[in-house]
Design an enzyme around this catalytic site. Structure first.
Site, mmCIF file in Angstrom:
data_model
loop_
_atom_site.group_PDB
_atom_site.id
_atom_site.type_symbol
_atom_site.label_atom_id
_atom_site.label_comp_id
_atom_site.label_asym_id
_atom_site.label_seq_id
_atom_site.Cartn_x
_atom_site.Cartn_y
_atom_site.Cartn_z
ATOM 1 N N ASN A 186 59.298 10.995 -39.044
ATOM 2 C CA ASN A 186 60.087 10.697 -37.846
ATOM 3 C C ASN A 186 61.560 10.622 -38.192
ATOM 4 O O ASN A 186 61.921 10.115 -39.261
ATOM 5 C CB ASN A 186 59.745 9.315 -37.264
ATOM 6 C CG ASN A 186 58.325 9.218 -36.757
ATOM 7 O OD1 ASN A 186 57.764 10.190 -36.261
ATOM 8 N ND2 ASN A 186 57.751 8.035 -36.872
ATOM 9 N N GLY A 238 59.573 7.644 -40.640
ATOM 10 C CA GLY A 238 58.155 7.979 -40.422
ATOM 11 C C GLY A 238 57.352 7.376 -41.562
ATOM 12 O O GLY A 238 57.730 7.511 -42.736
ATOM 13 N N LYS A 239 56.250 6.719 -41.232
ATOM 14 C CA LYS A 239 55.522 5.978 -42.269
ATOM 15 C C LYS A 239 55.052 6.882 -43.417
ATOM 16 O O LYS A 239 55.138 6.504 -44.583
ATOM 17 C CB LYS A 239 54.339 5.228 -41.648
ATOM 18 C CG LYS A 239 54.796 4.146 -40.683
ATOM 19 C CD LYS A 239 53.680 3.265 -40.225
ATOM 20 C CE LYS A 239 54.111 2.400 -39.045
ATOM 21 N NZ LYS A 239 55.331 1.608 -39.289
ATOM 22 N N ASN A 266 58.065 8.077 -45.444
ATOM 23 C CA ASN A 266 58.610 6.921 -46.171
ATOM 24 C C ASN A 266 57.756 6.604 -47.399
ATOM 25 O O ASN A 266 58.282 6.352 -48.494
ATOM 26 C CB ASN A 266 58.650 5.682 -45.261
ATOM 27 C CG ASN A 266 59.651 5.820 -44.126
ATOM 28 O OD1 ASN A 266 60.473 6.735 -44.121
ATOM 29 N ND2 ASN A 266 59.577 4.921 -43.157
ATOM 30 N N ASN A 322 49.721 -5.788 -42.818
ATOM 31 C CA ASN A 322 50.575 -6.972 -42.807
ATOM 32 C C ASN A 322 49.816 -8.078 -42.060
ATOM 33 O O ASN A 322 48.697 -7.861 -41.582
ATOM 34 C CB ASN A 322 51.960 -6.667 -42.206
ATOM 35 C CG ASN A 322 51.908 -6.245 -40.745
ATOM 36 O OD1 ASN A 322 50.971 -6.585 -40.021
ATOM 37 N ND2 ASN A 322 52.917 -5.503 -40.308
ATOM 38 N N ASP A 351 56.210 0.414 -45.782
ATOM 39 C CA ASP A 351 55.941 1.763 -46.294
ATOM 40 C C ASP A 351 56.366 1.856 -47.762
ATOM 41 O O ASP A 351 55.725 2.542 -48.572
ATOM 42 C CB ASP A 351 56.704 2.820 -45.485
ATOM 43 C CG ASP A 351 56.456 2.667 -43.989
ATOM 44 O OD1 ASP A 351 55.357 2.221 -43.613
ATOM 45 O OD2 ASP A 351 57.377 2.979 -43.210
ATOM 46 N N SER A 358 66.680 3.269 -48.483
ATOM 47 C CA SER A 358 66.663 1.927 -49.086
ATOM 48 C C SER A 358 65.758 1.805 -50.306
ATOM 49 O O SER A 358 65.765 0.777 -50.983
ATOM 50 C CB SER A 358 66.192 0.906 -48.034
ATOM 51 O OG SER A 358 64.797 1.040 -47.774
HETATM 52 O O1 RIB Z 1 57.556 1.660 -40.903
HETATM 53 C C1 RIB Z 1 58.827 2.089 -40.514
HETATM 54 C C2 RIB Z 1 58.724 3.418 -39.854
HETATM 55 O O2 RIB Z 1 57.960 3.269 -38.682
HETATM 56 C C3 RIB Z 1 60.041 3.992 -39.411
HETATM 57 O O3 RIB Z 1 60.640 4.808 -40.380
HETATM 58 C C4 RIB Z 1 59.683 4.708 -38.121
HETATM 59 O O4 RIB Z 1 59.848 6.077 -38.185
HETATM 60 C C5 RIB Z 1 58.241 4.337 -37.827
HETATM 61 O O5 RIB Z 1 57.390 5.339 -38.200
#
Ligand code: RIB
Length: 326
Positions: A12, A40-41, A44, A189, A259, A298
């Site tokens: 995403n 996007g998870k 990431n 979580n 993530d 990050s």
């Molecule tokens: O977990 C964070 C992510 O959730 C973000 O990067 C967003 O794109 C959603 O997918």
């Protein structure tokens, strides 16, 4: 041991609005900043694992647009193999609208776009030659931002390759027993754990983690990890329960920290760590990720994590569990 991590999941573009506080329903607040970050998870997790030194392949879908190109460039720059990320014509790349407040907390709305087009057939194509995306995989990392048919196909392909299948049950949704049976490590979580077990307020201390472990096992899962943000996490292992402390950090943005945890966990399990040691490492990586803005920008590298890792190593839970998955 092959230390390849395969991530099957979402990509995403994160449209991030910073504000002193979240708007209430019906309210408009003036923001303090705006940025577009790769997120996007799935992407990431892949970037987090690659930055820590794992060899990572990503399976997913983007649209033929600027957001898709941003995501492919970010993953490639981190060293992720994106040859199994399809670019689909006529559909936009997934986007996430994210508000981050002054405490670094976030709220997120996603519109899946091309992520919704990743199905069983697309995963099967990625698994088959010439891509053979799962060949030599030691860990497969999954989330629920892509259709469950794709998640199940990926979990089965991971099992067939002999990999440890990690499922981040996020965003929370019920999943079928056939998928549960393919999961080696469940990652949630506190909120998702509460949803899974039909309980409110899970994670508020004190918590009877033995009861949580029994509830998760009753649903058919093996080892599980519950992340608790600044309070670290809890490993619900086969042989016992281990509480993991987090680092004390000044968080500016918690987006993507979960993530980052998942990617780091996958990287360390693929490298041969036991579950508890891998979770301890992932806790540090996730805490460091909250000190910088954005999700992918990050994530720390292995040197940063090593420098902050507690000296004593955990006892470990041994290899991830295996259950029957067909
Ligand atoms: O977990 C964070 C992510 O959730 C973000 O990067 C967003 O794109 C959603 O997918």
């Amino acid at each position: 041991m092959d230390s390849t991590v395969v991530v099957v999941g979402s990509l995403n573009a994160d449209l991030v609005f910073s504000a002193d506080r979240m708007p209430a329903p019906g309210e408009t607040v003036a923001g303090t900043g705006f940025a577009v970050h790769p997120g996007g998870k799935g992407a990431n997790q892949a970037v987090a694992a690659a930055r820590l030194g794992a060899s990572v392949r990503l399976v997913g879908s983007v649209g033929d647009d600027a957001h898709g190109r941003l995501l492919l460039a970010s993953a490639t720059a981190a060293g992720v193999d994106v040859s199994s990320v399809r670019t689909v014509d006529g559909v936009p790349t997934g986007v996430a609208g994210i508000t981050v407040d002054a405490e670094g907390e976030n709220s997120i709305v996603i519109v899946p776009g091309a992520n919704a087009l990743l199905g069983r057939d697309e995963v099967a194509e990625a698994a088959a030659p010439p891509s053979a995306a799962f060949a030599g995989a030691a860990a497969v990392c999954l989330c629920l931002e892509v259709p469950q048919a794709a998640v199940l196909a990926a979990a089965r392909a991971g099992r067939a390759a002999g990999a440890a299948v990690i499922l981040n049950l996020s965003p929370y949704a019920g999943i079928p027993a056939e998928l549960v049976a393919c999961v080696d490590v469940l990652l949630v979580n506190a909120q998702e754990a509460g949803q899974l077990l039909g309980q409110d307020g899970l994670g508020a201390e004190p918590q009877d983690w033995e009861l949580v472990r029994a509830g998760v096992a009753h649903l058919g899962f093996g080892p599980a990890i519950v992340t608790l943000g600044p309070r670290g996490g809890v490993v619900l292992g086969r042989e016992g329960i281990a509480q993991i402390e987090s680092l004390r950090v000044d968080a500016v943005d918690t987006t993507g920290a979960g993530d980052g945890f998942a990617g780091a966990l996958a990287a360390r399990l693929a490298a041969g760590d036991g579950l508890e040691d891998a979770a301890r490492y992932a806790c540090v990586a996730a805490a460091l990720a909250t000190m910088r803005h954005g999700a992918q920008p990050s994530y720390p590298d292995a040197d940063e994590v090593r420098a902050r890792l507690p000296r004593e190593a955990g006892a470990g839970d041994g290899a991830a569990a295996r259950s029957s998955c067909q």
